[in-house]
Every structure is written in structure tokens, then in C-alpha cells.
Design an enzyme around this catalytic site. Sequence first.
Site, PDB file in Angstrom:
ATOM      1  N   GLY A   1       0.834  -1.195   0.000  1.00  0.00           N
ATOM      2  CA  GLY A   1       0.000   0.000   0.000  1.00  0.00           C
ATOM      3  C   GLY A   1       0.867   1.243   0.000  1.00  0.00           C
TER       4      GLY A   1
ATOM      5  N   GLU B   1       0.565  -1.214  -4.921  1.00  0.00           N
ATOM      6  CA  GLU B   1      -0.588  -0.311  -4.817  1.00  0.00           C
ATOM      7  C   GLU B   1      -1.683  -0.811  -5.745  1.00  0.00           C
ATOM      8  OE1 GLU B   1      -3.200   2.209  -3.754  1.00  0.00           O
ATOM      9  OE2 GLU B   1      -1.236   2.354  -2.782  1.00  0.00           O
ATOM     10  N   ILE B   2      -2.930  -0.753  -5.278  1.00  0.00           N
ATOM     11  CA  ILE B   2      -4.049  -1.267  -6.057  1.00  0.00           C
ATOM     12  C   ILE B   2      -4.747  -0.177  -6.864  1.00  0.00           C
ATOM     13  CG2 ILE B   2      -5.772  -0.966  -4.235  1.00  0.00           C
ATOM     14  CD1 ILE B   2      -6.974  -3.656  -5.092  1.00  0.00           C
TER      15      ILE B   2
ATOM     16  N   THR C   1      -2.602  -7.167  -2.776  1.00  0.00           N
ATOM     17  CA  THR C   1      -1.778  -7.934  -1.848  1.00  0.00           C
ATOM     18  C   THR C   1      -2.566  -9.037  -1.162  1.00  0.00           C
ATOM     19  OG1 THR C   1      -0.414  -5.976  -1.465  1.00  0.00           O
ATOM     20  CG2 THR C   1      -0.239  -7.746   0.141  1.00  0.00           C
TER      21      THR C   1
ATOM     22  N   CYS D   1       2.367   0.863   6.178  1.00  0.00           N
ATOM     23  CA  CYS D   1       2.302   2.206   6.758  1.00  0.00           C
ATOM     24  C   CYS D   1       0.902   2.799   6.611  1.00  0.00           C
ATOM     25  CB  CYS D   1       3.325   3.122   6.093  1.00  0.00           C
ATOM     26  SG  CYS D   1       5.023   2.544   6.232  1.00  0.00           S
TER      27      CYS D   1
ATOM     28  N   ASP E   1      -5.537   1.276   5.691  1.00  0.00           N
ATOM     29  CA  ASP E   1      -6.941   1.637   5.845  1.00  0.00           C
ATOM     30  C   ASP E   1      -7.491   0.936   7.086  1.00  0.00           C
ATOM     31  OD1 ASP E   1      -9.628   2.185   5.640  1.00  0.00           O
ATOM     32  OD2 ASP E   1      -9.710   1.863   3.474  1.00  0.00           O
TER      33      ASP E   1
END
EC number: 2.1.1.33
Length: 358
Positions: A99, A122-123, A210, A229, A232
Site C-alpha cells: 500500500g 498499490e491497487i 496484496t 504504513c 486503511d
Amino acid sequence: MTPPPPKRQKRDEYRKATAEATSQSGASDVAEIKLPKKKYYRQRAHANPFSDHHLKYPLSPAHMDWSSHYPAFVNPDPSHINLAGARRLLKDVEVVDIGCGFGGLLIGLAPLLPESLIVGMEIRVSVLEYVTTRIQALRAQQQKLRAATATATAASETPSQQQAQIDGKQANANAAADAASPAPSTDTEHMPTTLVPGSYENISAIRSNTMKFFPNFFARHQLSKIFICFPDPHFKARKHKARIISETLNAEYAYALRPGGLLYTITDVEEYHHWILRHFGVELGAEEESEEKSTSPNANANAGVRELFERVSEEELEKDECVRVMKEATEEGKKVARNKGNKYVAVFRRKTDPEWPA
């Protein structure tokens, strides 16, 4: 009078112009290479990890093509290829930022770990495009600066002294810039004045989910560090299943981490911090405490996690530069500092795999 172009068109035009400016490596003026601006890469803060996104992922870690992400580390021998026919690297990726967001941690870790390959996962599409453009711009800036430095060194009467002076300033200048640079400056930063160790060739970012495909990218014991880090928090109870910290995912992280490897976590939500500690077996929840008192068969539910991870002491964290970068270099970390919020850090060390009973 023609109306102003819509926001989407302006964003597309800006992105295209930025990509063209970055790709023109033969330009004479290095100041023309600027970092992208976040306002042209806006996207929603959340993405549903359970949706069927159009993602590309390798069949196995041996099929992953890393050559396009780290061109400076591609093996010069063309006969060294992986199972997918792609060129192999001289070393494996060993640091992951799950993320990665807008890439603040990647940029901060790049000069700190110049010999390690670091990847951000990252999505979100627009966010990943911003990070990729930012890394390409930083690489182009370093390339121009390196060429200018080489020219000046060749013309100098004492090239060795000049090069030694430049090398000596690199670490201090970069550390000071990481600690003192405010958040808004990352969008308007121009050409740096000093070379950075690694020249940002050791960082990259990929689009991935992930929660679904983490084992497809990394082999057993491949990683030395994993960073999570400001994930959400998913406050609603029915959304807790979407949290990036869980017993199932922790087992996958342990599979990819080598013995002695570190898993870094930081959040500004205290409840989520205790959630992390519970799922790594450091704390017990209310139900687990009652089960432990009643000597229930389920009392050792987190025994497997306790055998795989141990928490790193505060004394060790104070000496770890990665913790400082994690607190200060990330965009979320800077926002929390501006709002005078709290940051909760927990780092876990991967234990050696227990031996099979005789």
C-alpha cells in the site's frame, strides 16, 4: 468564446505532457525535469480488495518480470532468463512497501538502502501512475546531474578530491532533506543539487492486490523487510475482513520474510494498533483472555503466530533509521504531524522456523 476544458481532459493532457518531458532524456536543461503534481492524479481513498480488478500477476515468483522495473540491475548475460523468458536481475527484490500510496516511503528508503531493491505495491490506478511518473522523473534528474558532475570532474585539475567531496555530502544532504522537507514541496521540487546514493534506480512500484496475490510475487524467505504504513483502518466491524493485517495474511508475510527479517507497521488509529498487536500474538483480546482462564482448547489460537514473530524492543527501534523514515517521509505521516496526531509503531522480527519434532 470556448469554455475551459473539463477536469478529466486537463488531467489527461498534463499526464501526457509530463510523460513526454520525462522520456526526453536528451534535453539540455535539467531544470525542465519536474516532479508530477498530485492534483492531476486524484482518486478515491479506498479500493475494494475483494473486487475482480483487471490485474496482471505472475504465475509464480519465478515467472515475474522485474527487468522493466529495475533496468540498472538487469543481468548483462542474456542467457540468464526466468521461466517466463524475461531477463533476470543481478539480485532479488527484498524490501516491500504494501500500500505504497504516493511513494513517500519509497523515495525516503531509496538512498538509505541503495544496495537493496525496493518495490511498492498499490491497487489504485491513478496513484500508481503518479508514483511511477515520480520515480522516472527522479531517475532522469539524477542521470542529468550525474552527467553534469562527470563533465565538471573531467575539467577539474583535482578530480579525485572533487568526487570525494561530492560523495561525502550525499548522505548528510539526503538525510537533512528527508527530515526537513515539508509535504507540499514534493509536488514542486526541481532539480536536486546533489547526487543521491543509488540514483533511485533501486525503487519501483507495481499494481497488485496484496490480499490475493502476494505469494505470486515473492518466494519463500526472499524478503528482508516489509512495510505496512498507515493502512486503511476499516472502522466498521463488517469491514474488518478487508484489513491488511490478519492471521491469514500474517502467515503469508512470514512465508516471504527470511529469518531475522522485519515487518514494520505504523498507524494513527490506536484501536487498529491494538488490533495489530493482537493478531501478532503480543496482546490478548477479551475473548482470548476468557478462553485462557477457562483452559479452553482454543486458548492457543495464536500459537502459530507467536512461533513466527517476536516484537522488536523500543531500544532497537530508536536506532533504526527505517523507523524514522517511516514516520517522517510518508505522506500520511506528514499529515498526522501537521494535525498533531499520534503515531503508533510496532515492528516484528521473523523468528527462525521451528524444527520438526523427532
